[in-house]
Enzyme design. Structure first.
Site, PDB file in Angstrom:
ATOM      1  N   LYS A 122      -0.611  13.579  49.732  1.00 57.47           N
ATOM      2  CA  LYS A 122      -1.797  12.828  50.180  1.00 57.47           C
ATOM      3  C   LYS A 122      -3.038  13.688  49.993  1.00 57.47           C
ATOM      4  CE  LYS A 122      -2.867  15.187  54.136  1.00 57.47           C
ATOM      5  NZ  LYS A 122      -3.815  16.233  54.036  1.00 57.47           N
ATOM      6  N   PRO A 178       1.853  21.459  45.330  1.00 58.66           N
ATOM      7  CA  PRO A 178       1.539  22.843  45.719  1.00 58.66           C
ATOM      8  C   PRO A 178       1.740  23.057  47.223  1.00 58.66           C
ATOM      9  CG  PRO A 178      -0.164  21.980  44.260  1.00 58.66           C
ATOM     10  CD  PRO A 178       0.737  20.822  44.591  1.00 58.66           C
ATOM     11  N   VAL A 179       2.209  24.250  47.577  1.00 55.83           N
ATOM     12  CA  VAL A 179       2.569  24.556  48.967  1.00 55.83           C
ATOM     13  C   VAL A 179       1.355  25.103  49.735  1.00 55.83           C
ATOM     14  CG1 VAL A 179       4.098  26.003  50.399  1.00 55.83           C
ATOM     15  CG2 VAL A 179       4.938  25.021  48.264  1.00 55.83           C
ATOM     16  N   GLY A 203      -2.971  21.706  51.682  1.00 59.39           N
ATOM     17  CA  GLY A 203      -3.740  20.596  52.256  1.00 59.39           C
ATOM     18  C   GLY A 203      -3.345  19.257  51.669  1.00 59.39           C
ATOM     19  N   GLY A 252       2.544  18.539  51.697  1.00 62.80           N
ATOM     20  CA  GLY A 252       3.805  18.713  50.960  1.00 62.80           C
ATOM     21  C   GLY A 252       5.033  18.766  51.864  1.00 62.80           C
ATOM     22  N   GLY A 253       4.952  19.543  52.929  1.00 64.31           N
ATOM     23  CA  GLY A 253       6.091  19.630  53.854  1.00 64.31           C
ATOM     24  C   GLY A 253       6.292  18.319  54.597  1.00 64.31           C
ATOM     25  N   SER A 254       5.189  17.712  55.012  1.00 68.17           N
ATOM     26  CA  SER A 254       5.268  16.463  55.781  1.00 68.17           C
ATOM     27  C   SER A 254       5.936  15.354  54.972  1.00 68.17           C
ATOM     28  CB  SER A 254       3.865  16.001  56.186  1.00 68.17           C
ATOM     29  OG  SER A 254       3.246  16.987  56.978  1.00 68.17           O
ATOM     30  N   THR A 255       5.602  15.279  53.687  1.00 68.37           N
ATOM     31  CA  THR A 255       6.176  14.202  52.877  1.00 68.37           C
ATOM     32  C   THR A 255       7.670  14.448  52.627  1.00 68.37           C
ATOM     33  OG1 THR A 255       5.671  12.709  51.036  1.00 68.37           O
ATOM     34  CG2 THR A 255       5.598  15.064  50.533  1.00 68.37           C
ATOM     35  N   ASP A 262       1.004  14.431  60.192  1.00 70.34           N
ATOM     36  CA  ASP A 262       0.847  13.758  58.893  1.00 70.34           C
ATOM     37  C   ASP A 262       2.095  12.980  58.477  1.00 70.34           C
ATOM     38  OD1 ASP A 262      -1.720  14.628  58.397  1.00 70.34           O
ATOM     39  OD2 ASP A 262      -1.120  16.322  57.137  1.00 70.34           O
TER      40      ASP A 262
HETATM   41  P1  ATP Z   1      -0.744  19.637  55.626  1.00 71.65           P
HETATM   42  O1  ATP Z   1      -1.644  19.055  54.569  1.00 71.65           O
HETATM   43  O2  ATP Z   1       0.216  18.628  56.235  1.00 71.65           O
HETATM   44  O3  ATP Z   1      -1.447  20.460  56.640  1.00 71.65           O
HETATM   45  P2  ATP Z   1      -0.023  21.595  53.684  1.00 71.65           P
HETATM   46  O4  ATP Z   1       0.064  20.777  52.427  1.00 71.65           O
HETATM   47  O5  ATP Z   1      -1.289  22.353  53.884  1.00 71.65           O
HETATM   48  O6  ATP Z   1       0.264  20.648  54.905  1.00 71.65           O
HETATM   49  P3  ATP Z   1       2.673  22.511  53.328  1.00 71.65           P
HETATM   50  O7  ATP Z   1       2.828  22.451  51.835  1.00 71.65           O
HETATM   51  O8  ATP Z   1       3.334  21.451  54.123  1.00 71.65           O
HETATM   52  O9  ATP Z   1       1.138  22.620  53.729  1.00 71.65           O
HETATM   53  O10 ATP Z   1       3.189  23.953  53.753  1.00 71.65           O
HETATM   54  C1  ATP Z   1       2.822  24.621  54.938  1.00 71.65           C
HETATM   55  C2  ATP Z   1       3.921  25.623  55.307  1.00 71.65           C
HETATM   56  O11 ATP Z   1       5.046  24.887  55.767  1.00 71.65           O
HETATM   57  C3  ATP Z   1       4.433  26.433  54.122  1.00 71.65           C
HETATM   58  O12 ATP Z   1       3.782  27.658  54.062  1.00 71.65           O
HETATM   59  C4  ATP Z   1       5.926  26.586  54.376  1.00 71.65           C
HETATM   60  O13 ATP Z   1       6.225  27.846  54.926  1.00 71.65           O
HETATM   61  C5  ATP Z   1       6.258  25.545  55.432  1.00 71.65           C
HETATM   62  N1  ATP Z   1       7.214  24.488  54.997  1.00 71.65           N
HETATM   63  C6  ATP Z   1       8.205  23.994  55.726  1.00 71.65           C
HETATM   64  N2  ATP Z   1       8.857  23.017  55.082  1.00 71.65           N
HETATM   65  C7  ATP Z   1       8.262  22.875  53.890  1.00 71.65           C
HETATM   66  C8  ATP Z   1       8.491  22.013  52.792  1.00 71.65           C
HETATM   67  N3  ATP Z   1       9.491  21.119  52.771  1.00 71.65           N
HETATM   68  N4  ATP Z   1       7.651  22.107  51.751  1.00 71.65           N
HETATM   69  C9  ATP Z   1       6.638  23.013  51.774  1.00 71.65           C
HETATM   70  N5  ATP Z   1       6.396  23.874  52.768  1.00 71.65           N
HETATM   71  C10 ATP Z   1       7.196  23.803  53.850  1.00 71.65           C
END
Ligand code: ATP
Length: 311
Positions: free
Chosen positions: A11, A99-100, A103, A106-109, A141
């Protein structure tokens, strides 16, 4: 069926306003969230053991109990012990394309995909609202990620009202691979600034920013207006700390796109574009200005779907 493959879209935030701090310690938010067709691929298969196992080759993604996909499976096992006993454990393979810590949720989805996948694998027949209630227990999220599309999210981000979908828009996402931003850090820092904003001349207090015009622009499918109404309160803390993100945002803006902004807590910046061609041109111009191989640039399209079974 003993296995399912799911598509789990990322998202972006078209709008993120922090309204205050709630009694439960979470921030009260008003956000407009939009799914895009950049997605992780999640494979779930029933295992002969009674354990939950996560596999993912991405070096920044944990495969232990801290992975949101693991937490989602654990939640389902606790909520539906009979199904867990009947169907046994599950093996979850994450093909990480989002990308991890970017923002982009990625984890939420991934967590949302596991909820949807186990509902299918265990033949529970949960409704969308039951799935979203479970999702809210995993993170703010996650309910949006289940349903996807375009929505306004209030409360701590988990109270959703769907908006008409806007599918014919594109974004160029820009993220430095080596740069990650902790969501918790961004909100905490915003809170500290907001508490002392009178004393801090660089901090812009939130004056007259409301989600109404953005929502109206979406309802009228007015792309130009959507571009002008992009807003993210967290830019005030992330951009000053990471000048390269600010420069990237400016570079996108200079390519003549509808608008440019940071998504969520960053550090991903996106350029909103009215066509695929415009997105490609913007991507090429930014690449020419920033040849740094650490900068990852990807074109994605708005999507009207959340988690879905791969065809
Ligand atoms: P949001 O936009 O919901 O705040 P984000 O996109 O900024 O999330 P994520 O990619 O969800 O961040 O990753 C945040 C942290 O969550 C990572 O540094 C990782 O250690 C942890 N994590 C746990 N599960 C996952 C997963 N399935 N995919 C990615 N990261 C994960």
């Amino acid at each position: 069926m003993r296995s399912y493959s799911l598509i789990a879209p990322a998202k972006i935030n078209l709008y993120l306003e922090i309204l205050g701090i709630r009694p439960d310690g979470y921030h009260e938010l008003a956000m407009v969230l939009q799914s895009i067709d950049l997605a992780d691929h999640i494979h779930l298969s029933a295992s002969s053991t009674d354990t939950i196992r996560v596999r993912c080759e991405h070096p920044q993604v944990p495969t232990d109990k801290t992975n949101l996909a693991y937490k989602a499976a654990e939640l389902m096992a606790v909520q539906f012990p009979d199904a867990f006993a009947q169907y046994g454990g599950v093996e979850i393979t994450i093909d990480k394309r989002i990308p991890v810590a970017a923002g982009l949720a990625g984890g939420s989805t991934d967590g949302a995909a596991v909820l949807v996948g186990l509902d299918l694998l265990w033949q529970l027949g949960l409704t969308q609202s039951q799935l979203q209630e479970l999702a809210a227990q995993l993170g703010s999220d996650v309910p949006f990620c289940v349903a996807g599309g375009t929505a306004i999210a209030t409360g701590r981000g988990d109270q959703l009202s769907p908006l008409p979908s806007v599918e014919n828009l594109y974004v160029v996402l820009g993220k430095y691979r080596s740069l990650t931003v902790s969501t918790a850090w961004a909100y905490q820092t915003y809170r500290q600034h907001a508490g002392s904003n009178v004393a801090d001349p660089t901090f812009e207090p939130r004056l007259g920013v409301h989600s109404g015009p953005m929502v109206k622009a979406i309802i009228h499918k007015n792309a130009r207006e959507i571009g002008q109404r992009l807003h993210n309160d967290l830019e005030q803390v992330v951009l000053p700390k990471y000048p390269q993100v600010l420069q990237l945002r400016q570079a996108f803006q200079d390519t003549g796109v509808l608008g440019a902004m940071m998504s969520g807590s960053g550090p991903t910046v996106f350029a909103l574009c009215e066509s695929y061609d415009q997105a490609q041109q913007s991507q090429q111009q930014v690449r020419a200005a920033f040849p740094d191989p650490d900068l990852n640039l990807v074109v994605a399209q708005f999507s009207s779907t959340g988690i879905r079974v791969a065809s």
